[in-house]
Every structure is written in structure tokens, then in C-alpha cells.
Design an enzyme around this catalytic site. Sequence first.
Site, PDB file in Angstrom:
ATOM      1  N   GLN A  12     -64.300   8.489  48.954  1.00  0.00           N
ATOM      2  CA  GLN A  12     -65.071   8.687  47.733  1.00  0.00           C
ATOM      3  C   GLN A  12     -65.189  10.147  47.313  1.00  0.00           C
ATOM      4  O   GLN A  12     -65.489  10.432  46.159  1.00  0.00           O
ATOM      5  CB  GLN A  12     -66.458   8.058  47.877  1.00  0.00           C
ATOM      6  N   ARG A  69     -74.582  12.527  56.779  1.00  0.00           N
ATOM      7  CA  ARG A  69     -73.712  11.408  57.159  1.00  0.00           C
ATOM      8  C   ARG A  69     -72.461  11.469  56.293  1.00  0.00           C
ATOM      9  O   ARG A  69     -72.558  11.413  55.071  1.00  0.00           O
ATOM     10  CB  ARG A  69     -74.451  10.079  56.944  1.00  0.00           C
ATOM     11  N   HIS A 113     -65.306   3.814  56.963  1.00  0.00           N
ATOM     12  CA  HIS A 113     -65.946   3.501  55.681  1.00  0.00           C
ATOM     13  C   HIS A 113     -64.844   2.992  54.749  1.00  0.00           C
ATOM     14  O   HIS A 113     -64.583   3.575  53.694  1.00  0.00           O
ATOM     15  CB  HIS A 113     -66.679   4.720  55.127  1.00  0.00           C
ATOM     16  N   GLU A 158     -71.029  -1.086  56.679  1.00  0.00           N
ATOM     17  CA  GLU A 158     -71.134  -2.327  55.901  1.00  0.00           C
ATOM     18  C   GLU A 158     -69.972  -3.297  56.115  1.00  0.00           C
ATOM     19  O   GLU A 158     -69.228  -3.606  55.173  1.00  0.00           O
ATOM     20  CB  GLU A 158     -71.255  -2.010  54.404  1.00  0.00           C
ATOM     21  N   ASN A 282     -78.327   0.160  55.212  1.00  0.00           N
ATOM     22  CA  ASN A 282     -78.156   0.562  53.813  1.00  0.00           C
ATOM     23  C   ASN A 282     -78.906  -0.441  52.959  1.00  0.00           C
ATOM     24  O   ASN A 282     -78.653  -1.649  53.044  1.00  0.00           O
ATOM     25  CB  ASN A 282     -76.682   0.540  53.407  1.00  0.00           C
ATOM     26  N   TYR A 284     -80.121  -1.399  49.051  1.00  0.00           N
ATOM     27  CA  TYR A 284     -80.047  -1.193  47.598  1.00  0.00           C
ATOM     28  C   TYR A 284     -81.019  -2.083  46.829  1.00  0.00           C
ATOM     29  O   TYR A 284     -81.805  -1.594  46.024  1.00  0.00           O
ATOM     30  CB  TYR A 284     -78.592  -1.351  47.104  1.00  0.00           C
ATOM     31  N   GLU A 344     -78.264   4.676  53.998  1.00  0.00           N
ATOM     32  CA  GLU A 344     -77.998   4.810  52.555  1.00  0.00           C
ATOM     33  C   GLU A 344     -79.147   4.177  51.783  1.00  0.00           C
ATOM     34  O   GLU A 344     -79.598   3.077  52.108  1.00  0.00           O
ATOM     35  CB  GLU A 344     -76.717   4.082  52.103  1.00  0.00           C
ATOM     36  N   TRP A 384     -78.046   8.138  49.343  1.00  0.00           N
ATOM     37  CA  TRP A 384     -76.704   7.958  48.791  1.00  0.00           C
ATOM     38  C   TRP A 384     -76.757   8.383  47.342  1.00  0.00           C
ATOM     39  O   TRP A 384     -77.399   7.698  46.561  1.00  0.00           O
ATOM     40  CB  TRP A 384     -76.225   6.503  48.907  1.00  0.00           C
ATOM     41  N   TRP A 392     -65.659   3.242  44.024  1.00  0.00           N
ATOM     42  CA  TRP A 392     -64.832   2.073  44.318  1.00  0.00           C
ATOM     43  C   TRP A 392     -64.297   1.405  43.043  1.00  0.00           C
ATOM     44  O   TRP A 392     -63.712   2.094  42.215  1.00  0.00           O
ATOM     45  CB  TRP A 392     -65.610   1.107  45.236  1.00  0.00           C
TER      46      TRP A 392
END
Length: 429
Positions: A12, A69, A113, A158, A282, A284, A344, A384, A392
Site C-alpha cells: 500500500q 506497525r 499483509h 486479517e 483490527n 472498523y 488497526e 490506520w 486495494w
Amino acid sequence: MFLWGTATASYQIEGAAHEDGKGPSIWDTFTHEPGRIRDGHTGDVACDHYHRWPEDVALIKDAGLNAYRFSIAWPRVLPTGRGPVNQAGLDFYDRLVDALCEQGIVPAPTLFHWDLPQALEEEGGWLNRDTSAYFADYAAVVADRLSDRVKMWITLNEPFIHMVFGYALGIHAPGKALFLDALPAAHHQLLGHGLAVQALRGHGAEQVLITNNCTPVWPASGSAEDLAAADAYDTLHNRLFNDPLFLGTYPDFSAYGMGSLDFVRAGDLETIAQPLDGLGINYYNPTRISGPGGGAGLPFEDAGITGYPTTAFGWPVVPDGLRELLVTLKSRYGTALPPIYITENGCSYDGVDDQERITFLDGHIAALRQAQAEGVDVRGYFVWSLLDNFEWAEGYSQRFGLVHVDFDTQKRTPKASYRWLKEFLAQQG
Ligand code: GBH
């Protein structure tokens, strides 16, 4: 020491897709296939972090963060996934780790990742059981070089998203749409994790974690159908990846017709259930689930969440979901649950005067504090992300950074949220 950090991932941000001996990854392949990524974007250059990392380390330091990280690109270290080591690739991470340590920033690398070496994909990727052993060999090579300075290691990022987006739905690399036949990709990642834990400990690692993305699952109603569907979704998203780590068993799928786990061999679960020094989470948003509407033949359907603010990505903003998730994990796994690090948490918004991101972070840190007050052992929080980066399938259209990046000039501009976080950390002392 509580870790206040920020997180990134190799594909990324790094760019330099073919420099210094790096081999291609499945993301190099996937992003160059027409129609895969919004606007045809690729990570060929991304944030050019491979060349601009000193500036990025300075941004982490100047914010007052004490941890970082990042992820290591497997094909930089082993261009064909196994076999010859590319010392120039290892040198990059060696320099980065040195710079972080000099600044008093704890390095927390993730070994995978999602950027699998393309050569391993050609042998089946994570559908091939041998990939698990190659992953452990790679972990040993990296730990040999860095474990004198890196104390904290994260094996996978993940595995659920990699399985679902990469192998079940095909919206991420390697672009396979196997639906429930993707389940071996979950098992082989977890097996690779277990083997890597052994390899890391054998090569000097002190602390080893895995990062799972977990979600509170809300049934759309109290109906028996919605309750059963929510349970099925919780089993697939959360329990499939946590039960084997902390209970040493897979959840029972038979009630949901979600396929058998006949690729699991004797001894695998013992390997997967290696004791860990922490669980990376993580978070969200929560997920609201109803009974199946007849779609892909799955026993549930995403009913969507309304009545909350949403990010630029359209994801609901539910800070209390973080508290709910942590308390649920604690009640589910009890004393088997290791200390938790939020590896994250963050959001996509446009602009540099990002007041919404400040509200988001403030709310989620308060929820973390509340979970601690309710007895959950949380030891770190990583935003994050440090920089706007290659998001992505969405290319550069979704901006998660504390720091704005102009992708034409590579100019970094700290956002209002960066200044807010810096002030917040200064007050923590
Ligand atoms: C992480 O994945 C990744 O580790 C990271 O690389 C990535 O850049 C970052 O998050 C941001 O995407 O449609 O409302 O139900 C996160 C996985 C999958 C979490 C989609 C939120 C759906 C939200 N995400 N999920 S919603």
C-alpha cells in the site's frame, strides 16, 4: 508501556515494485489486469515509501507516537517465495528498523499483509498446503536478520479478508471466486501462522501476535431466522479464526451447510494453537446480518447498518462496537485470551481539515478506555493509517491517512487529525 502507534502495509505504501531484486507479488499481477482496480490504479509507485522512508519515520516521531506497525514484503526478501534470499530486500527493512529504534519507536512488523510471491501463487497460493511451510521458512530468514532489534512480531494480517476477498469473491488478489471452496485458504494461513510462531521463537522473537479483523455481529431482528444467520456469520468471520488459536478447535459448521473441513490433518490444530503474546485486532465497524435472501447460497445476508454517520467509504461509524467486540472476546475466550493490541482502527475521509477523523479517533479511544474499565487487557492502539495510500480495489480513491499524500508530487501534508493526535499524546505524557 501502552503502545500508541500507526500502521501501514508494504504494497500500500512502498512502490519500487521491481527494485533491488524484488520479485513480483500477486498484487503486482492483479493490479495490472484490466478492470480489477478502480481507475486502473496500481501500487507500482504508491507513496514511494521505499525511497522516502526517512521522511515518513520523521512524521511518526514528530507525532509523538511510540510504535509503528509496518509489513514486510515477502517477495522483497525471497523473490520466488522460497529459495535464494535477496539481501538487498532485507537491507531495506534493516535500515528502517535501525531508524525506528534510534527514534525510540517500537517496530512491529507484520510478515504477511497479502502480497504473496507470485511464484507461490503459481503453485496454488494458500490453497496449497506447502505454502504454510514456506511461510515459516521466510519468517525464520527475517527473524534471523532483525530479531536483535525487533521484539514484537505479527504473523498474518486479517486472514479472513484475504480468504474472502482474495479466494471466495475475487475482488482482491489472487482474484479467485471459489465461494465456500475458499476455506482451505483459511486453514493453510492459520497453519502457516502456527509454523511461523515456532520459527520466530526459534530465531530470537520475544513476542509473537497474529492480527485478526473482527466484527460485532448484530442480528437484523429477533426472528429465529435472523438469529441463526447472525450466528452463522459470526462463526465464519470471527470464530473460524479465533477458536483454533484459543480453544484449539474449529467451530462446527455442519449446522450451516458451510462445507466440511476435511483438509485439516492430525496435529494441525496443535500447531495452530501455539501460545501467543498478544492478539492484534483490527476494528472498523459492526455487521448487521439477516437470513439468506437466496443470493450466493450462503446461510446469511448483510442487512446493512443505518442510523449512524458513515465515512467516505460508506462504512458506519460505531465507536461502541469496539467496546462490544473486546468485551465479547473476553467473555468468549476468558483466560485463554492474551493481551489485546488494536493493530488497526481508522477511517476514510477527504481533505486535510478532517474534523470527522478527529471525532472518529476520539470516540474509538474512549470506547477502548471503556473496555479496559470493563476488564479487558488492551495494551496498544494503532491508527490506520500514517499516510493516504493504495486502498486495494479502491485504488487511491479512499484516503485513510493522518498525513495527506499528493500522489503527483508525493508531498506529505499532516492533516488536522495528525495535529490533534500529537496534542492528545503530549497530554498523555
Ligand atoms: C484493513 O482491512 C486492511 O488491513 C488494510 O490494509 C486496509 O487498508 C484497511 O483495512 C482499510 O480498508 O461495508 O460497512 O460492512 C479492513 C477490512 C473489510 C473492514 C470491509 C470493513 C466492510 C465495511 N474491511 N469491511 S461495511
